[in-house]
Design a protein around this motif. Structure first.
Motif, mmCIF file in Angstrom:
data_model
loop_
_atom_site.group_PDB
_atom_site.id
_atom_site.type_symbol
_atom_site.label_atom_id
_atom_site.label_comp_id
_atom_site.label_asym_id
_atom_site.label_seq_id
_atom_site.Cartn_x
_atom_site.Cartn_y
_atom_site.Cartn_z
ATOM 1 N N GLN A 56 48.608 39.447 130.614
ATOM 2 C CA GLN A 56 48.313 40.872 130.598
ATOM 3 C C GLN A 56 46.917 41.088 130.034
ATOM 4 O O GLN A 56 46.227 40.130 129.679
ATOM 5 N N GLU A 57 46.509 42.331 129.961
ATOM 6 C CA GLU A 57 45.172 42.627 129.447
ATOM 7 C C GLU A 57 45.088 42.255 127.964
ATOM 8 O O GLU A 57 45.834 42.764 127.125
ATOM 9 N N ASP A 58 44.189 41.317 127.669
ATOM 10 C CA ASP A 58 43.894 40.877 126.298
ATOM 11 C C ASP A 58 45.046 40.126 125.629
ATOM 12 O O ASP A 58 45.011 39.926 124.415
ATOM 13 N N ASP A 100 42.619 38.431 131.544
ATOM 14 C CA ASP A 100 43.335 39.284 132.498
ATOM 15 C C ASP A 100 44.089 38.403 133.481
ATOM 16 O O ASP A 100 44.002 37.173 133.435
ATOM 17 N N SER A 101 44.808 39.040 134.392
ATOM 18 C CA SER A 101 45.705 38.312 135.292
ATOM 19 C C SER A 101 44.971 37.470 136.328
ATOM 20 O O SER A 101 45.601 36.644 137.011
ATOM 21 N N LYS A 138 38.020 31.678 133.594
ATOM 22 C CA LYS A 138 37.779 32.734 134.575
ATOM 23 C C LYS A 138 36.941 32.201 135.729
ATOM 24 O O LYS A 138 35.872 31.637 135.520
#
Length: 523
Positions: A56-58, A100-101, A138
Motif C-alpha cells: 500500500q502507499e508508504d 507503492d504497489s 522501483k
C-alpha cells in the motif's frame, strides 16, 4: 545545422527503501480437550507461514500465522509426553516511505526467539520475537541516446552502459510423500510428537531450458510408545526426490540462483500388516525458489563535438541500482559442541540445526569479510532424565573472505548464509562432532549514474575563434590523454590525427608520446 538524436527506452531499477524491524507477538495456547493437564514444558518451536503480502502507499502489509509445536509432561506422570499445536496470528505492516504497489518487494522473516510461560495447568502463554526485512525496488524508464545524425561532420564518442538486473523469479513446489516403516528393534507408535525435515545431498544444475534439482529429504520422527523402557523414540528415514523448473536461458543471462527448502504438510501413524502402528504416512513440499539476472550492454553517445562549430548540450543525470557482482562460496566445517549432561547416542538425536547470524560485513579494497555465529541447537532424547526431551544450544563463530569485483564501502552488500548437509557423531562422553557445509551467496549492488543527452545546439565559430587554434602543434601526450580528447581540444578529428601520425585508432597513447596535430580548416 540540424541534429537528430536517435533515442531508445531502457528499463532500470532503483532501490527506494530498505527496512529491518523486530515485532513481538504472543498468544495464550489452551491444552485441547482430551489431553491431560500440563505440569512442565519440554520443548517449543514454531514455523512462520505468510499467506498475503499487500503493498500500500508508504507501507507493506503482511498476514499469516506462526504455527507452534509444544511438548509437555502431564501432572503426576514424568514418563509421559504429550504434544499440542497452536497458532499466533500475524497481521502487521512495515512503514516504507515512498513505496507503492508498482514496486517490487523482497520480504523475508525469521524467528529470533521464542519463550513460554505456564499460566495454569490448561493454559500456556507463548511469546515470539520475529525479525522482518523488506526491500523495495522501483522500475524506471530512462531515454538514452544511441546515435546522432547530422549533415555536418558531427563527431561522437561511444560508451557502453552495462546493466545487470533481475529477470525471472518464482517458486516451484514438489510434493514428496511416502509410507515409512518404523525399523525393527524400535517399539510401535503411540503418538507422533514431532517431525523434523531437512534436505541432504542436494544437486542443482542450470541447462538451456530448465533448472534441474535433486536430493534427499531426511525425515526424523519423534514419537511416544507403549514400551516403559523406551517411552520416547526417534526414527529416521530418507526419501529421494527430483524436479525441474522450466526456465529458458536467454543469451543475456549473467547469473542465476536456486534455493531448496522442505516443509512437512501431513503426518499420520497407521497400522502395518500385524495391526501395530508402525507406518508413518508423511507428505512434504519441497520448494525450489529461483531467480535469474540478465546483463544488457547498450552503446550510448557519451560526448559530441563538431570541428569548426560551437556545440552546446543539455544533459540529464539519472541514478539506478546495478548488480556490480555476484559471488558464491562453499566451506566444509567441523566443530565440537559440549553437552553438560553428557553426549547422547546418535540414535537418540532428533535434530541438529545451525542458524547463521551475521554480525559484521567488512569491506577492505576489493575484499569482503563476513563474520558471525552459528546458533547450534541439538534436540535429543534422554530417557534417564526427568525432562526426557533435551535441547542443547551453543554458539559457533564463522568467518569467510571474498574477493568481489566492484565492491566499495558505499555499495549495498546482501549476504545469505545457509548450513547444509549437517551430520553429527559422538566424539567422547561429553562432546558431539558436527560436520557441515556453509554456502555463501553475495550480491553487491552499486548506485550507478547515466547521463542522457536532451538537446544538442550547433553554431558557427567566428573567424577570431577559429584563429585561436594553432595551425600545427607538436604535442607530448600526458597522463589521461586519448585521441578523442585531443581531437576535440585542437579542433580536428580522430581520423586526421591517426592518418598524420600513422596510428591505430584503438591504440592507447604512451606518456610523452609525440604527436603532430594539424588544425582542420575544411569541414
Amino acid at each position: 545545422m540540424s541534429v537528430e538524436l536517435i533515442r531508445k527506452q531502457m528499463g532500470l531499477n532503483e532501490m527506494t527503501r530498505r527496512e529491518n524491524v523486530q515485532v513481538v507477538k504472543e498468544r495464550d495456547i489452551i491444552v485441547p480437550d482430551g489431553k491431560p493437564d500440563m505440569q512442565r514444558v519440554l520443548y517449543l518451536d514454531g514455523d512462520i507461514n505468510i499467506d498475503q503480502i499487500d503493498v500500500q502507499e508508504d507501507r507493506v502489509v503482511y498476514k499469516g500465522q506462526l504455527d507452534t509445536t509444544i511438548l509437555y509432561v502431564p501432572q503426576n506422570n514424568s514418563k509421559e509426553i504429550y504434544t499440542m499445536k497452536g497458532s499466533i496470528p500475524l497481521e502487521d505492516f512495515v512503514i516504507l516511505d515512498g513505496v507503492d504497489s508498482n514496486q517490487r518487494i523482497a520480504f523475508n522473516y525469521n524467528i529470533e526467539h521464542m519463550h513460554w510461560n505456564i499460566l495454569n495447568e490448561r493454559k500456556l502463554n507463548v511469546k515470539a520475537i520475529i525479525g522482518v526485512g523488506v526491500e523495495a525496488t522501483k522500475p524506471k524508464e530512462v531515454e538514452i541516446v544511441t546515435d546522432v545524425r547530422s549533415e555536418g561532420p558531427i563527431q561522437t564518442s561511444a560508451g557502453i552502459m552495462s546493466v545487470v538486473k533481475p529477470s525471472q523469479s518464482g517458486t516451484e513446489k514438489l510434493i514428496v510423500k511416502d509410507e515409512l516403516t518404523i525399523p525393527q528393534g524400535k517399539p510401535s507408535i503411540a503418538e507422533i510428537l514431532k517431525l523434523h525435515t531437512d534436505i541432504k545431498e542436494e544437486q542443482i544444475k542450470r541447462t538451456d531450458n530448465e533448472i534441474l534439482y535433486n536430493g534427499i529429504v531426511e525425515i526424523c520422527t519423534m514419537y511416544t510408545s507403549q514400551d516403559e523402557d523406551k517411552p520416547v523414540e526417534v526414527a529416521k528415514h530418507r526419501i529421494p526426490f527430483s524436479g525441474s523448473s522450466d526456465i529458458t536461458k536467454p543469451q543475456e543471462e549473467a547469473y542465476w540462483n536456486c534455493e531448496l527448502s522442505v516443509k512437512p504438510t501431513y503426518v499420520q501413524a497407521s497400522p502395518d500388516y500385524d495391526g501395530e502402528d508402525r507406518i508413518v504416512e508423511v507428505e512434504c513440499i519441497v520448494e525450489a525458489k529461483y531467480s535469474t539476472f540478465d546483463k544488457n550492454d547498450e552503446t550510448i553517445v557519451a560526448d559530441v563535438y563538431c570541428p569548426g562549430k560551437k556545440v552546446t548540450m543539455t544533459n540529464t543525470e539519472a541514478d539506478y541500482m546495478n548488480l556490480a557482482s555476484k559471488g558464491t562460496a562453499r566451506a566444509s566445517k567441523k566443530d565440537m559442541i559440549t553437552l553438560d549432561n553428557g553426549a547422547p547416542d546418535t540414535e537418540q538425536i532428533f535434530s541438529v540445526s545451525l542458524k547463521p547470524i551475521i554480525d559484521e560485513k567488512q569491506v577492505n579494497g576489493d575484499k569482503l569479510t563476513v563474520s558471525g555465529v552459528l546458533e547450534a541447537k541439538v534436540v535429543y532424547i534422554d530417557p534417564e532424565n526427568m525432562n526426557m526431551v533435551q535441547t542443547a544450544v551453543e554458539m559457533i563463530p564463522f568467518n569467510q573472505e571474498f574477493v568481489c569485483e566492484g565492491i566499495s564501502k558505499d555499495a549495498y552488500v546482501d549476504v545469505k548464509v545457509q548450513s547444509k548437509d549437517v551430520e553429527v557423531s559422538s566424539y567422547n562422553k561429553n562432546d558431539l562432532m558436527i560436520d557441515y557445509t556453509l554456502d555463501y551467496v553475495v550480491n553487491v549492488y552499486k548506485k550507478d549514474m547515466v547521463q542522457t543527452i536532451n538537446q544538442i545546439n550547433v553554431e558557427d565559430m567566428d573567424k577570431e575563434e577559429l584563429a585561436n587554434y594553432p595551425s600545427m602543434t607538436v604535442y607530448a601526450a600526458k597522463k589521461g590523454d586519448n585521441l578523442w580528447s585531443l581531437a576535440k581540444r585542437f579542433n580536428t578529428t580522430v581520423q586526421d590525427i591517426v592518418e598524420i601520425n600513422d596510428l591505430d585508432e584503438n591504440t592507447a597513447l604512451n606518456f610523452g608520446q609525440k604527436l603532430i596535430i594539424l588544425k582542420k580548416t575544411k569541414f
